[in-house]
Design a protein around this motif. Sequence first.
Motif, mmCIF file in Angstrom:
data_model
loop_
_atom_site.group_PDB
_atom_site.id
_atom_site.type_symbol
_atom_site.label_atom_id
_atom_site.label_comp_id
_atom_site.label_asym_id
_atom_site.label_seq_id
_atom_site.Cartn_x
_atom_site.Cartn_y
_atom_site.Cartn_z
ATOM 1 N N VAL A 45 -10.511 18.145 -47.569
ATOM 2 C CA VAL A 45 -9.216 17.881 -46.931
ATOM 3 C C VAL A 45 -9.261 16.519 -46.229
ATOM 4 C CG1 VAL A 45 -7.558 18.667 -45.193
ATOM 5 C CG2 VAL A 45 -8.815 20.335 -46.581
ATOM 6 N N GLU A 46 -8.170 15.793 -46.339
ATOM 7 C CA GLU A 46 -8.041 14.514 -45.614
ATOM 8 C C GLU A 46 -7.127 14.722 -44.409
ATOM 9 O OE1 GLU A 46 -7.554 10.287 -47.383
ATOM 10 O OE2 GLU A 46 -5.528 10.920 -46.786
ATOM 11 N N LEU A 47 -7.595 14.314 -43.250
ATOM 12 C CA LEU A 47 -6.824 14.445 -42.011
ATOM 13 C C LEU A 47 -6.335 13.079 -41.557
ATOM 14 C CD1 LEU A 47 -9.233 16.814 -40.038
ATOM 15 C CD2 LEU A 47 -7.266 17.471 -41.440
ATOM 16 N N THR A 48 -5.155 13.062 -41.001
ATOM 17 C CA THR A 48 -4.639 11.851 -40.347
ATOM 18 C C THR A 48 -4.789 12.056 -38.853
ATOM 19 O OG1 THR A 48 -3.055 11.449 -42.123
ATOM 20 C CG2 THR A 48 -2.650 10.357 -40.019
ATOM 21 N N ILE A 49 -5.518 11.114 -38.199
ATOM 22 C CA ILE A 49 -5.890 11.305 -36.795
ATOM 23 C C ILE A 49 -5.357 10.139 -35.972
ATOM 24 C CG2 ILE A 49 -7.813 11.571 -35.172
ATOM 25 C CD1 ILE A 49 -9.451 12.573 -37.568
ATOM 26 N N THR A 50 -4.803 10.476 -34.852
ATOM 27 C CA THR A 50 -4.304 9.471 -33.918
ATOM 28 C C THR A 50 -5.028 9.642 -32.594
ATOM 29 O OG1 THR A 50 -2.123 9.504 -34.960
ATOM 30 C CG2 THR A 50 -2.267 8.566 -32.759
ATOM 31 N N GLU A 51 -5.494 8.470 -32.042
ATOM 32 C CA GLU A 51 -6.160 8.496 -30.744
ATOM 33 C C GLU A 51 -5.335 7.711 -29.730
ATOM 34 O OE1 GLU A 51 -10.420 8.394 -30.443
ATOM 35 O OE2 GLU A 51 -10.571 8.185 -32.625
ATOM 36 N N ALA A 52 -5.591 7.852 -28.468
ATOM 37 C CA ALA A 52 -4.753 7.315 -27.388
ATOM 38 C C ALA A 52 -5.294 5.988 -26.841
ATOM 39 C CB ALA A 52 -4.656 8.338 -26.263
ATOM 40 N N ARG A 53 -4.346 5.213 -26.265
ATOM 41 C CA ARG A 53 -4.713 4.060 -25.433
ATOM 42 C C ARG A 53 -3.809 4.076 -24.212
ATOM 43 N NH1 ARG A 53 -0.581 0.668 -25.601
ATOM 44 N NH2 ARG A 53 0.667 0.450 -27.506
ATOM 45 N N PRO A 54 -4.149 3.391 -23.128
ATOM 46 C CA PRO A 54 -3.318 3.419 -21.901
ATOM 47 C C PRO A 54 -1.936 2.798 -22.120
ATOM 48 C CG PRO A 54 -5.541 2.631 -21.439
ATOM 49 C CD PRO A 54 -5.416 2.672 -22.930
ATOM 50 N N LEU A 55 -0.929 3.358 -21.419
ATOM 51 C CA LEU A 55 0.429 2.817 -21.442
ATOM 52 C C LEU A 55 0.489 1.471 -20.710
ATOM 53 C CD1 LEU A 55 2.439 6.033 -20.474
ATOM 54 C CD2 LEU A 55 2.726 4.766 -22.596
ATOM 55 N N ASN A 56 1.324 0.556 -21.239
ATOM 56 C CA ASN A 56 1.656 -0.617 -20.400
ATOM 57 C C ASN A 56 2.952 -0.314 -19.651
ATOM 58 O OD1 ASN A 56 3.887 -1.253 -22.119
ATOM 59 N ND2 ASN A 56 2.462 -2.311 -23.532
ATOM 60 N N ILE A 57 3.388 -1.217 -18.776
ATOM 61 C CA ILE A 57 4.517 -0.933 -17.883
ATOM 62 C C ILE A 57 5.796 -0.718 -18.669
ATOM 63 C CG2 ILE A 57 5.971 -1.874 -16.056
ATOM 64 C CD1 ILE A 57 3.511 -3.263 -14.939
ATOM 65 N N VAL A 123 -0.495 6.240 -24.948
ATOM 66 C CA VAL A 123 0.271 6.270 -26.179
ATOM 67 C C VAL A 123 -0.735 6.256 -27.326
ATOM 68 C CG1 VAL A 123 2.371 5.179 -25.324
ATOM 69 C CG2 VAL A 123 0.490 3.774 -26.164
ATOM 70 N N PRO A 124 -0.323 6.763 -28.490
ATOM 71 C CA PRO A 124 -1.268 6.784 -29.602
ATOM 72 C C PRO A 124 -1.485 5.405 -30.211
ATOM 73 C CG PRO A 124 0.850 7.656 -30.286
ATOM 74 C CD PRO A 124 0.948 7.440 -28.809
ATOM 75 N N GLN A 125 -2.731 5.264 -30.757
ATOM 76 C CA GLN A 125 -3.047 4.069 -31.518
ATOM 77 C C GLN A 125 -2.633 4.288 -32.973
ATOM 78 O OE1 GLN A 125 -6.793 1.976 -30.436
ATOM 79 N NE2 GLN A 125 -7.335 3.940 -29.481
ATOM 80 N N GLU A 196 -6.716 17.173 -25.369
ATOM 81 C CA GLU A 196 -7.004 16.817 -23.980
ATOM 82 C C GLU A 196 -7.697 15.464 -23.858
ATOM 83 O OE1 GLU A 196 -10.209 19.678 -25.465
ATOM 84 O OE2 GLU A 196 -8.022 19.430 -25.576
ATOM 85 N N ALA A 197 -8.279 15.003 -24.948
ATOM 86 C CA ALA A 197 -8.938 13.689 -24.949
ATOM 87 C C ALA A 197 -8.082 12.641 -25.643
ATOM 88 C CB ALA A 197 -10.297 13.783 -25.634
#
Length: 630
Positions: A45-57, A123-125, A196-197
């Motif tokens: 199976v191929e998964l599409t994964i999104t990870e987070a980065r901090p929000l700007n103003i 927000v997600p990368q 949560e991460a």
Amino acid sequence: MFLTSSNKPIDDSLKNLAEEITTQNSHLSVLFARQLRYALQQTNVELTITEARPLNILEEFIIRAGIEFDPPPTAKELASILGLDIIFVESKIKTLQRLQTLAPKSPITVTEQGRLFYEKGSVPQPPYAAQVYAITDALSNNIIFQSEPLSEINLNLPNLANFLNVNLPNQEIFSLTLEQIQTSLQASEVALHVPEAGKIVTAFRVLQNPQIIWRKISIFVVYDANQDKISIQLQRGKEILDSSSQWLDTLLSEGKISLAEVCKSLNTASNFEIEATLNHKNKEIESRFNKIRQQALESNIKPSTKSQKSSGSGNVIQLRERHINQTFLEILNAAKFQIIIYSPLVNQVIANKEILEVLEQAAKRGVSILIGYGISPQTEIPETIQAIKIPEGLPYIQLAELADSHIKEVIVDREIYLCSSYQWLDYSGEQIPLGDSVYHVTISQQVNEAYEFLTQRFHNHAQQLWIKALENRDTQLARDSLYLWSAMGMENIALNEIEKNNWLELLPVWLNIFLPRLNAKNLSDDLVSFKLALSLLSQVTLEAPFIDSLQQGLRQFINAIATHNRDTAVNLLNNEVWSELLRLQIAQENDSVDDFISQQTLPQQPSKKEPATKIKKVPTEKKTRKKVKE
């Protein structure tokens, strides 16, 4: 001898686990245990994964406006509120839409994923792809993911599905939703969906058709004596699969699993032996066995009663499987004068090298050994057992084919009685094998009842042999009868038969058979049998063809008695007996009783006189005529 776990349909690799079950739970008995194989489905199976980065103003203002404003603003309205160029605000909104934080429509609408990231100040990368392997387990009815594929194993084992009358459930990965995939990923150890991460799987696709991978599974059929219930337990290694076990128990209660088929023995020979013994039931023995079984049950229910019996007139104890063979060998090793064994199939006893060695050592200690069997043809008895002798040259085990019985019995020294019977459970109309139930009995009355019953059967067999021997004056059959009577301590019966039928040539045989008991210092205070043997000397002539063996046998016999108790030997040689010993040249004319006994008990020295063999060959009448001529 006893069909313990080694004879049950239990795989060798599972015997330790089966023993652990019964050791930890005395009321449980493992009826069946074997390794099987079952199918897993493996899918790439191929998964599409999104990870987070901090929000700007600006991103924070845009998302916050989409959540808090009612109605949500458009890009132009928000640019006006913020006092920013509309082009700059629209560019940032498009970026958030590509990251699936905002819905691709106006006014500004925050997605569930956007809200999730916003709550964490991120927000997600841009998403990336990762390949994993989905493993569908039909037994647990769930899917787990792992980063490496399972290796294919060639297992030459029966398929678990063949034992079930239902199809194993199989969850197709194609039919799962994204939320179900995410849930399964969180239950796995791949750490690819960790909200949560800030790490979220946003999509998936199947790259290939499912592949079948076989794996081992262990199935245990367990009987609970307390609840009179059978349950099925599945294990993967030492891990008990509770949900799968409960599912199989449900199928069992619904009649969708055939226990008779599941419990079919791996050992065809064992199946034959069990069925053969059950076809040869003896009502009298069965009644006595059921009484013993009931006493054992009452002892387990009332410990105080059991304790009282143990300290007084003995007890009845059911042996657990792990104790059966050990207890059996310990009892045989402790035998002092007699071992009686009955087994429906004699090869269950003599095919066991360990048991044979223990019996041989007992025989060398002077223990009489009787083995009876009921349904084995004579051809099944190995010739090697007849070839093993005790130091006196006699067979160390006496075998007898007795009447039918399926109960296995052992009596040692008229003090300990072991008995067992193969038991079956009528479960939902099916006969399920429970294995041997073995009881250790030390209650005098029951031991004596069993002893009298068995010895009577052996005596009847010896009597039948004797009758056949008389018909054709068959010396070998006669010897077999004497061996059996001696092993039962019935030498007087054998001697009475010899006298009654005027078969005096068997007198040396009788002495030879009885001699080991004296050498073993098992001499009874009552020497009635030997006194009768001495009284028969008056019927023997010096020309008898067996005179040499009779002379030798009597000398050895008197030696054995004198070695054990000199006074007893002197008392036996009264005037009448002494005159017969002189007449038959067992003693010499110039000997006294004391001298004769001393000669027998001292190491024999080469004689300086004329050899005894020459003296023996000179008839009394010739000696008399020679003196007259002189």
